[in-house]
Design a protein around this motif. Structure first.
Motif, short mmCIF file in Angstrom:
data_model
loop_
_atom_site.label_atom_id
_atom_site.label_comp_id
_atom_site.label_asym_id
_atom_site.label_seq_id
_atom_site.Cartn_x
_atom_site.Cartn_y
_atom_site.Cartn_z
N LEU A 1 -44.66 23.66 61.25
CA LEU A 1 -45.01 23.47 59.85
C LEU A 1 -45.20 24.85 59.23
O LEU A 1 -46.13 25.59 59.57
CB LEU A 1 -46.30 22.65 59.73
CG LEU A 1 -46.14 21.12 59.82
CD1 LEU A 1 -45.55 20.69 61.15
CD2 LEU A 1 -47.48 20.43 59.59
N LEU A 2 -44.30 25.19 58.30
CA LEU A 2 -44.30 26.54 57.73
C LEU A 2 -45.11 26.63 56.45
O LEU A 2 -45.57 27.71 56.08
CB LEU A 2 -42.86 26.97 57.45
CG LEU A 2 -41.87 26.87 58.62
CD1 LEU A 2 -40.52 27.42 58.22
CD2 LEU A 2 -42.41 27.62 59.85
N LEU A 3 -45.25 25.53 55.75
CA LEU A 3 -45.97 25.52 54.48
C LEU A 3 -46.55 24.14 54.28
O LEU A 3 -45.87 23.14 54.52
CB LEU A 3 -45.01 25.86 53.33
CG LEU A 3 -45.59 25.84 51.91
CD1 LEU A 3 -46.46 27.08 51.70
CD2 LEU A 3 -44.47 25.81 50.88
N ARG A 4 -47.80 24.07 53.85
CA ARG A 4 -48.46 22.77 53.68
C ARG A 4 -48.97 22.62 52.25
O ARG A 4 -49.29 23.60 51.58
CB ARG A 4 -49.68 22.65 54.61
CG ARG A 4 -49.40 22.74 56.09
CD ARG A 4 -50.74 22.80 56.82
NE ARG A 4 -50.63 23.01 58.24
CZ ARG A 4 -50.76 22.05 59.14
NH1 ARG A 4 -51.00 20.81 58.75
NH2 ARG A 4 -50.64 22.31 60.43
N ALA A 5 -49.09 21.36 51.83
CA ALA A 5 -49.75 21.01 50.57
C ALA A 5 -50.41 19.66 50.77
O ALA A 5 -49.93 18.82 51.55
CB ALA A 5 -48.75 20.95 49.43
N GLN A 6 -51.51 19.43 50.05
CA GLN A 6 -52.23 18.17 50.24
C GLN A 6 -53.00 17.80 48.98
O GLN A 6 -53.51 18.67 48.28
CB GLN A 6 -53.18 18.28 51.43
CG GLN A 6 -53.90 16.99 51.79
CD GLN A 6 -54.64 17.10 53.11
OE1 GLN A 6 -54.07 17.50 54.13
NE2 GLN A 6 -55.91 16.76 53.11
#
Length: 320
Positions: A27-32
């Motif tokens: 997982l290189l980039l996360r958003a939530q």
């Protein structure tokens, strides 16, 4: 050379998570965002669009080749719609079309959350190396998914392997799904706690009446709590054995909050499995705890995206 990426969405009743994922499952980039599940459908979709907005605005986005969505269900993969029980504002909601409106003409693969977690466990977790496996989530509900012949088998609507609604007690309690005696009606966390309370177990001073509290009581030797988990284990064993007999799986991987009870669940489950998995071709069936943790939904959604994305620059569909 930069490898291609996929975008993953994990949609549940509490949170909507997104990530950019490479072909190794990193997982290189996360958003939530919080789901706001009790709000209207457009409000919930707004949270999805905010997550996607963060992903599409990121520098690596041009390398994304497909989108995978793992959603609470029921889902309908063939129509691209979702009707999560815990999101009342979404009934037949056209999620795939709405995601495409943000992401363009990228391929989009929609699967149920149990199927997504199964994909993750097969790709990188406890089912790795098994060509025929059942993944399960035992939590507020009981869901699942199937790996058959080394590949994810979501079925036409994306719900294949939904073991929670196999009936294991023909004259059992009515289930909210409309059937009777479903695995979920016996083995889910709320139903473990419900049975324990009905049989006389009482919470401690903290008032905690969840399945986790029942598990603690069972671990301390409370006979009613032990019996409630044994009944849940028996229901799970019957459902797993039926699935194994039907499609010849050789491992069942179990995650979710109830699985955190550890030996309180797995010891009676393995014992009960010997009583139900009796035919020669299922006697080698094993059960194991899931190992992917909270990222399983995202990793599994990415695995689904890798199945439909163009196989270029190292995107390896066979990896899932």
């Amino acid at each position: 050379m930069h490898m291609d990426l996929v975008a993953a969405l994990d949609i549940g009743g509490t949170k909507i998570a997104g990530a950019l994922v490479d072909d190794r499952g990193r997982l290189l980039l996360r958003a939530q965002r919080p789901t706001l599940a009790q709000e209207d459908g457009e409000t919930v979709m707004g949270a999805v669009e905010e997550v996607l907005g963060e992903l599409t605005a990121s520098a690596p986005w041009p390398r994304v080749r497909a989108v995978g969505i793992g959603s609470a269900g029921p889902v309908d993969r063939s129509r691209g719609t979702v009707s999560p029980v815990n999101v009342p504002g979404w009934r037949g909601f056209p999620l795939v079309d709405r995601v495409r409106a943000v992401t363009g003409e990228l391929p989009v693969e929609l699967i149920g959350d149990g199927v997504a977690i199964t994909a993750a466990e097969h790709w990188q977790g406890a089912a790795q190396g098994h060509d025929n496996a059942l993944g399960m989530v035992v939590s507020t509900g009981v869901g699942g998914g199937l790996i058959l012949g080394g590949e994810l088998h979501p079925g036409p609507t994306g719900n294949a392997g939904h073991i929670g609604h196999i009936s294991v007690d023909l004259d059992g309690d009515p289930c909210p799904c409309g059937a009777r005696g479903c695995v979920e009606r016996i083995a889910s966390g709320p139903n473990i706690a419900r049975r324990a309370l009905a049989e006389g177990w009482r919470p401690g001073a903290d008032g905690d009446a969840t399945a986790a509290a029942v598990a603690r009581a069972a671990r301390a030797g409370d006979p009613v709590a032990i019996a409630s988990f044994e009944r849940a284990a028996q229901a799970l064993a019957a459902g797993i054995a039926a699935t194994a007999t039907l499609v010849e799986i050789d491992i069942a991987v179990i995650g979710g909050g109830v699985a955190k009870a550890g030996d309180v669940l797995f010891t009676p489950l393995r014992r009960a499995l010997r009583d139900y998995a009796t035919l020669s071709f299922v006697q080698g069936l094993t059960v194991a705890p899931a190992s992917m943790g909270t990222d399983a939904g995202l990793v599994g959604a990415a695995a689904a995206a890798l199945r439909v994305g163009p196989g270029v620059n190292g995107v390896r569909r066979q990896a899932v």
